[in-house]
Design an enzyme around this catalytic site. Structure first.
Site, PDB file in Angstrom:
ATOM      1  N   SER A 165       0.848  -1.191   0.000  1.00 45.21           N
ATOM      2  CA  SER A 165       0.000   0.000   0.000  1.00 45.21           C
ATOM      3  C   SER A 165       0.881   1.237   0.000  1.00 45.21           C
ATOM      4  O   SER A 165       2.116   1.149   0.015  1.00 45.21           O
ATOM      5  CB  SER A 165      -0.913   0.012   1.230  1.00 45.21           C
ATOM      6  OG  SER A 165      -0.142   0.149   2.419  1.00 45.21           O
ATOM      7  N   LYS A 166       0.235   2.404   0.028  1.00 43.35           N
ATOM      8  CA  LYS A 166       0.972   3.667  -0.062  1.00 43.35           C
ATOM      9  C   LYS A 166       1.928   3.868   1.112  1.00 43.35           C
ATOM     10  O   LYS A 166       2.901   4.619   0.991  1.00 43.35           O
ATOM     11  CB  LYS A 166      -0.012   4.838  -0.141  1.00 43.35           C
ATOM     12  CG  LYS A 166      -0.736   4.912  -1.476  1.00 43.35           C
ATOM     13  CD  LYS A 166      -1.655   6.117  -1.537  1.00 43.35           C
ATOM     14  CE  LYS A 166      -2.361   6.198  -2.882  1.00 43.35           C
ATOM     15  NZ  LYS A 166      -3.295   7.366  -2.944  1.00 43.35           N
ATOM     16  N   ARG A 167       1.659   3.222   2.236  1.00 48.94           N
ATOM     17  CA  ARG A 167       2.566   3.424   3.372  1.00 48.94           C
ATOM     18  C   ARG A 167       3.940   2.801   3.115  1.00 48.94           C
ATOM     19  O   ARG A 167       4.910   3.115   3.809  1.00 48.94           O
ATOM     20  CB  ARG A 167       1.957   2.854   4.659  1.00 48.94           C
ATOM     21  CG  ARG A 167       1.873   1.343   4.723  1.00 48.94           C
ATOM     22  CD  ARG A 167       1.362   0.912   6.098  1.00 48.94           C
ATOM     23  NE  ARG A 167       1.182  -0.506   6.191  1.00 48.94           N
ATOM     24  CZ  ARG A 167       0.083  -1.146   5.807  1.00 48.94           C
ATOM     25  NH1 ARG A 167      -0.923  -0.466   5.288  1.00 48.94           N
ATOM     26  NH2 ARG A 167      -0.021  -2.454   5.938  1.00 48.94           N
ATOM     27  N   GLY A 213       5.395   3.261   0.258  1.00 52.35           N
ATOM     28  CA  GLY A 213       5.935   4.063  -0.831  1.00 52.35           C
ATOM     29  C   GLY A 213       4.961   4.042  -2.002  1.00 52.35           C
ATOM     30  O   GLY A 213       3.821   3.617  -1.868  1.00 52.35           O
TER      31      GLY A 213
END
Length: 516
Positions: free
Chosen positions: A274-276, A278
């Site tokens: 996920s975006k966490r 990167g």
């Protein structure tokens, strides 16, 4: 068997790395089996689906080098043109290619309504008139009683009078599948082996929404049947949908495709990517300067491997060696550092001409305008040669295309300015005792050279270090900083030769005048 596979993304956002990997596995399988690869757009999410997302999906697949035989493709309008190689919406049209279309689900509603009605008439599906608040109350009660929060089937046996009553109240029904409450649904997965689900754990899922559009599980079965899909290759987050889809195939009397559920992609911490962790969009990596060849190679290794754990593959080699049987059951771990390493490997193997062409969009958009004009074809041959030679000097160290403008910028300028000199280098290299003498002596020796080749320059500078009794680092570092403003770069003598005698002398003079 004629192999027909599809990649069917929802156009609700950017093309995720996981989606790109799924598309790649389908494409590799199709090409290896000399089959058909289909792009189908599952746009039944009417609120979130956008044309821009469709364009991004198409562009992303094209960037990775995946061609498809059927589905939507971008073409130019008559007289249209692509602006700076970016597809301008006003200049393009999306056409559908193939005899099994339409390839957008929202254009296929008549198919879903037709087969849903068949199932209702045969008693294998039914209309449900429950209101949202009734469904919510049902869910809460199930949770309180520690039961799975699924639909309780209260509309399974409605009479004609019940339905008329609900319609008079203005209720708009959904169509639910009548899931068998006994038995087991099984299938042989090409990756995971035999998989089974108890039917009693499944619910009477919705096939058609009250708006008339289809839900995922129903639309995908109808579309896969109508498009004669032979293999469904997708992420294993869909495996819980498979028993519902198999029950639909059986209820409609259709032949089932073969299923292959490939492992998810996880972040370094073992959680879903996920975006966490990167950036997760394919577009981000394109804009950062990753090569499509490297990204394709890396994505292929997320959940698949050869027996000898080979790491680098050419396009045709990847096609030849890919197999569903070699796909892993466990999740692939996305490692940004390995991807960066692999990108560097591909860059080092490229011919200078090809690397220059690939890097040109980054060079052309660089804020200091290292080149005039915006198209590679429009710049002069002398400029192309300068770009190619400067890039060649740094090629062994380049990891991303976006780094190239910085790495070669000082080589292409006629003169350096104060801002081109790194502050740290001024203090650590130029402010050292004796540097003025070293630069002055070396400048005089270089000025006398008639042949400013790498070999002659090296011989002259090394002779100076011997005659003066100085260490090479005492001489080489000040010269490098004087002509580049930096402590790192390509081989010093190759750099000096590339810059040429006139520029080297001017830069040394500038350094002595301003910093010593």
């Amino acid at each position: 068997m004629t192999v027909r596979v599809r990649f069917a993304p929802s156009p609700t956002g950017y093309l995720h790395l996981g989606g790109a990997r799924t598309a790649l596995f389908n494409w590799l399988f199709a090409r290896q089996q000399h089959g058909t690869f289909i792009l189908r757009i599952e746009d039944t999410d009417e609120v979130r689906s956008t044309d821009e997302a469709v364009r991004q999906i198409i562009h992303g697949l094209e960037w990775l080098g995946m061609d498809w035989n059927e589905g939507p493709k971008i073409t130019l309008k008559p007289g249209g043109r692509l602006v700076e190689e970016i597809r301008e919406p006003s200049q393009i049209v999306i056409e559908e290619v193939g005899k099994y279309g339409p390839y957008f689900q929202m254009k296929r509603l008549e198919f879903y309504k037709k087969y849903a009605e068949e199932l209702v008439q045969s008693g294998k599906a039914y209309r449900c008139y429950c209101l949202p608040e009734e469904l919510e109350e049902m869910r809460k009660k199930a949770l309180q009683e520690k039961r799975p929060p699924k639909y309780d089937g209260r509309c399974r046996k409605l009479t004609k009078e019940d339905e008329k009553k609900y319609l008079r109240e203005g209720r708009k029904p959904v169509v639910r599948f009548k899931t068998p409450r006994e038995g087991v649904t099984e299938f042989d997965d090409k990756v995971r082996g035999k998989v089974s689900f108890e039917n009693k754990l499944l619910d009477d899922f919705v096939m058609l929404k009250s708006s008339g559009s289809s839900t995922y599980n129903f639309a995908v079965v109808v579309d896969d049947h109508e498009m004669e899909i032979s293999h469904v290759i997708r992420g294993d987050d869909h495996i819980s949908n498979t028993p519902r889809q198999i029950l639909l195939y059986e209820a409609l009397g259709w032949k089932k495709p073969q299923f292959a559920h490939v492992p998810m992609i996880l972040g370094p911490d073992g959680s879903r990517l996920s975006k966490r962790h990167g950036a997760t969009s394919l577009e981000y990596y394109e804009n950062e300067g990753y090569l499509p060849e490297a990204m394709r190679n890396y994505l292929a290794l997320l959940g698949w491997a050869t027996e000898d754990s080979q790491q680098i593959f050419g396009k045709e080699e990847l096609i030849a060696k890919f197999s569903l049987e070699r796909c892993a059951k466990s999740a692939g771990i996305f490692d940004p550092q390995k991807l960066l390493w692999m990108n560097g490997e591909y860059i080092r193997k490229m011919k200078p001409e090809e690397l220059t062409f690939k890097a040109f969009p980054f060079i052309a958009s660089e804020k200091e305008k290292l080149v005039e004009g915006k198209k590679y074809e429009e710049i002069e041959d002398a400029v192309k040669m300068a770009l190619r030679e400067s890039i060649s000097l740094e090629q062994e160290k380049i990891k991303l295309l976006k780094d190239i403008p910085y790495l070669i910028g000082y080589m292409l300028k006629e003169d350096l300015e104060d801002k081109d000199y790194e502050e740290e280098t001024k203090e650590k290299v130029l402010k050292v005792s004796g540097v003025r003498e070293i630069l002055s002596d070396c400048r005089d020796r270089l000025a006398r050279l008639q042949d400013f080749s790498e070999e002659k320059i090296e011989k002259e500078i090394r002779n100076y270090t011997k005659e003066s009794g100085k260490k090479t680092s005492e001489v080489f570092h000040p010269i490098r900083v004087a002509v580049s403003g930096r402590t790192r770069g390509p081989g010093l003598f190759a750099l000096l030769s590339f810059l040429g005698k006139e520029r080297v002398l001017k830069r040394i003079d500038y350094t002595i005048r301003n910093y010593l």
